[in-house]
Structure formats: structure tokens, C-alpha cells
Design an enzyme around this catalytic site. Structure first.
Site, PDB file in Angstrom:
ATOM      1  N   HIS A  61       0.854  -1.195   0.000  1.00  0.00           N
ATOM      2  CA  HIS A  61       0.000   0.000   0.000  1.00  0.00           C
ATOM      3  C   HIS A  61       0.891   1.246   0.000  1.00  0.00           C
ATOM      4  O   HIS A  61       2.053   1.196   0.422  1.00  0.00           O
ATOM      5  CB  HIS A  61      -0.893   0.002   1.248  1.00  0.00           C
ATOM      6  CG  HIS A  61      -2.042  -0.957   1.183  1.00  0.00           C
ATOM      7  ND1 HIS A  61      -3.135  -0.876   2.019  1.00  0.00           N
ATOM      8  CD2 HIS A  61      -2.270  -2.019   0.361  1.00  0.00           C
ATOM      9  CE1 HIS A  61      -3.983  -1.856   1.732  1.00  0.00           C
ATOM     10  NE2 HIS A  61      -3.489  -2.557   0.732  1.00  0.00           N
ATOM     11  N   GLU A  63       1.039   3.857   1.883  1.00  0.00           N
ATOM     12  CA  GLU A  63       1.617   4.266   3.172  1.00  0.00           C
ATOM     13  C   GLU A  63       2.751   3.339   3.588  1.00  0.00           C
ATOM     14  O   GLU A  63       3.724   3.778   4.206  1.00  0.00           O
ATOM     15  CB  GLU A  63       0.539   4.270   4.269  1.00  0.00           C
ATOM     16  CG  GLU A  63      -0.634   5.215   4.016  1.00  0.00           C
ATOM     17  CD  GLU A  63      -1.803   4.540   3.327  1.00  0.00           C
ATOM     18  OE1 GLU A  63      -1.566   3.625   2.493  1.00  0.00           O
ATOM     19  OE2 GLU A  63      -2.950   4.905   3.614  1.00  0.00           O
ATOM     20  N   CYS A  91      -5.743   2.051   5.933  1.00  0.00           N
ATOM     21  CA  CYS A  91      -6.382   0.796   6.321  1.00  0.00           C
ATOM     22  C   CYS A  91      -5.710   0.320   7.618  1.00  0.00           C
ATOM     23  O   CYS A  91      -4.691   0.876   8.037  1.00  0.00           O
ATOM     24  CB  CYS A  91      -6.252  -0.240   5.195  1.00  0.00           C
ATOM     25  SG  CYS A  91      -4.684  -1.142   5.193  1.00  0.00           S
ATOM     26  N   CYS A  94      -1.914  -0.268   7.414  1.00  0.00           N
ATOM     27  CA  CYS A  94      -1.088   0.946   7.316  1.00  0.00           C
ATOM     28  C   CYS A  94      -1.154   1.762   8.606  1.00  0.00           C
ATOM     29  O   CYS A  94      -0.167   2.384   9.008  1.00  0.00           O
ATOM     30  CB  CYS A  94      -1.542   1.773   6.126  1.00  0.00           C
ATOM     31  SG  CYS A  94      -1.375   0.892   4.554  1.00  0.00           S
TER      32      CYS A  94
END
Lengths: 164, 164
Positions: A61, A63, A91, A94
Site C-alpha cells: 500500500h 503508506e 487501512c 497501514c
């Protein structure tokens, strides 16, 4: 804001995160981007966009990529004094990574409900994580506790361990 | 068990995860190891141990390394039909990653309370994630929603997007 970031820079950091989210869509990734800044210097020390389908790795992801990048820049696992700007509310993966990295503050653009509306179901995972081990949709079971305890004991006894 | 794994293999997979957790301590990492198996074939398709201090990257938990490794093996972000054996109950980062990867089932050795007792405070992060955005110790704030919406709109309109 109670930090050394001017209002103009503050907007520009989020703009960079959003630019990365648009770049990601162009490159075939999910629509997410993030930057990490050192709030004392104002310098961008980490950035990333979603690489899940590009790298075929569900951990990539925006992040996560930005946190790894910032830690690489600082040669440190401690991002205390750093701020994460992300185009979408993190999420749970992260967000938890942000805690492990000791990120100070998070600014986000889209919400997790916005993400759910375009097919990214962070909300479902937030709900699952709140549940007890027994209630989750992924079946989870404890086993082998004697085997597992060995490394914990070795860690406890190790004199030169690097804590984090 | 309702899968093609004999009781003997079942113990051996956890033993491998625990062996990796011990190897990690020897190498200077945290005391955590994990393997991922394809439950149809019984093959180990991913493995890893904690690399946080070794790689200076807080995202490099054993389960994250194992998930990335398994996805690399399968050249897929979808680990449906796979089982994670981990020497310790996953932290929220690793649990969320397991959901994103569609892991079927998780076996764990030590609990998150065991981890907290030796200084790994997964429990704190579990508690934080359950809280609302306003209540968390990391300050979180929404901003720039118009900028952030652009990539979401581009994603929605993109014909050849790769969903996940």
C-alpha cells in the site's frame, strides 16, 4: 497547526500525496499515494503510491511504501517527529505500521467509507480486527505454545538484543 | 482438521515457523517466524522471520515477509487456499495483511499477551485501532478531500483497471 509547517506547505504535501495517487492510477496501481515529512525541517523523507497489482504484493500500500522509504532515508525504524500525508484514510495494516513507526500525526484525504464505495473494503477489515479471535472470518487457532515459547525465552535472555 | 494436512505435517509447519523465530533471534531480529503453506499440496510457498531491526524497516514483521514471499512464489496477490503458521499471534498490521491476501486460516503459537510481556506491544495497537479517529494517540485529521477525490474518480472511470 502546532508545528513548523506553513499552511501553504501543508496543502502542498497533501497535493503531492494526491499527485502520487493519480500517478498510481496511470501506472495501473490502486488510487492511493502518500508522503512522509520531517516536521522540523519540512523535508519530504518518504513517498510512495500503491504497488499491490504492479508488484503483485498485497502489502505494498502507498503508506507502507512511504514508511519503508522514510525509514530507509533516516536509516532508522523510528519516525517520531514525522507526519504522514495520505490521499486516503489508512487501512488497519497501514495504521498499525504507523504506530510501529511512531508517526506523530496523519492527514488523510478520502475516508475509508469513500474507499469502500469504489471497492476497497478497509471497513470490513476494521470490523474484523475489532472482533475476538473466535469471531473472525479468518479461522484462527492457537497451537504449539511450548515450541513457540523457546524464541521468546531466548530473546528475554539475550544480552545484546536490539529492542524496538 | 478439514484440510489435506496430516497431523504430523501440521506440527511440522509450526515447528518451521518456530525454528525461523529462533533463527531470527540469532541473527539479531525480533523473536518471530512464519510460514505459509498451500493447503491442497502441503507445499511451503512462503516463509520469513522478523527483519525490523536487521533491515531497519518497521513493516518487516515475519508474517509480512512470508506473505510477500508467498505472493512472489505464486505470482499472485491472492493467497486463498493458503494457511499461515506464525510463532506469535499476528499484530493488527499482519492480520490486516492476511485479510488483504485472502489467507484462509491462521495458526499461532504465542499470544499477543505473551508478546506484550516481552516488550512487543501489539495489544496497545489493537486497542488504538478499535478507537475512533478522534480518540487515537496518533492525531488524525481529514483535509484536501477535493484533491483526493480526483484519483478515485479516475479509478472509477478507468476501463482496464486491475481490481483487487
Amino acid at each position: 497547526m502546532s508545528m513548523n509547517i506553513s499552511e501553504k506547505n501543508h496543502e502542498e504535501y497533501m497535493k503531492k500525496a494526491c499527485d502520487l495517487s493519480e500517478l498510481s492510477v496511470k501506472r495501473g496501481g490502486g488510487p492511493f499515494g502518500a508522503v512522509i515529512i520531517n516536521k522540523e525541517t519540512g523535508e519530504i523523507i518518504g513517498k510512495g503510491h500503491n504497488m499491490v497489482t504492479i508488484k503483485k504484493d498485497p502489502t505494498q500500500h502507498a503508506e507502507m511504501v512511504a514508511i519503508s522509504d522514510a525509514c530507509h532515508t533516516l536509516e532508522s525504524i523510528d519516525l517520531s517527529g514525522c507526519v504522514l500525508y495520505t490521499s486516503c484514510e489508512p487501512c488497519p495494516m497501514c495504521l498499525a505500521a504507523s504506530y510501529w513507526a511512531h508517526i506523530d500525526r496523519i492527514y488523510f484525504g478520502n475516508t475509508k467509507e469513500d474507499a469502500a464505495r469504489i471497492g476497497f473494503d478497509d471497513s470490513f477489515i476494521y470490523d474484523e480486527i475489532k472482533k475476538s479471535v473466535e469471531e473472525r472470518s479468518i479461522k484462527m487457532e492457537r497451537m504449539g505454545e511450548d515450541m513457540a515459547a523457546i524464541a521468546f525465552d531466548e530473546w528475554t535472555l539475550k544480552d545484546d538484543k536490539v529492542r524496538y
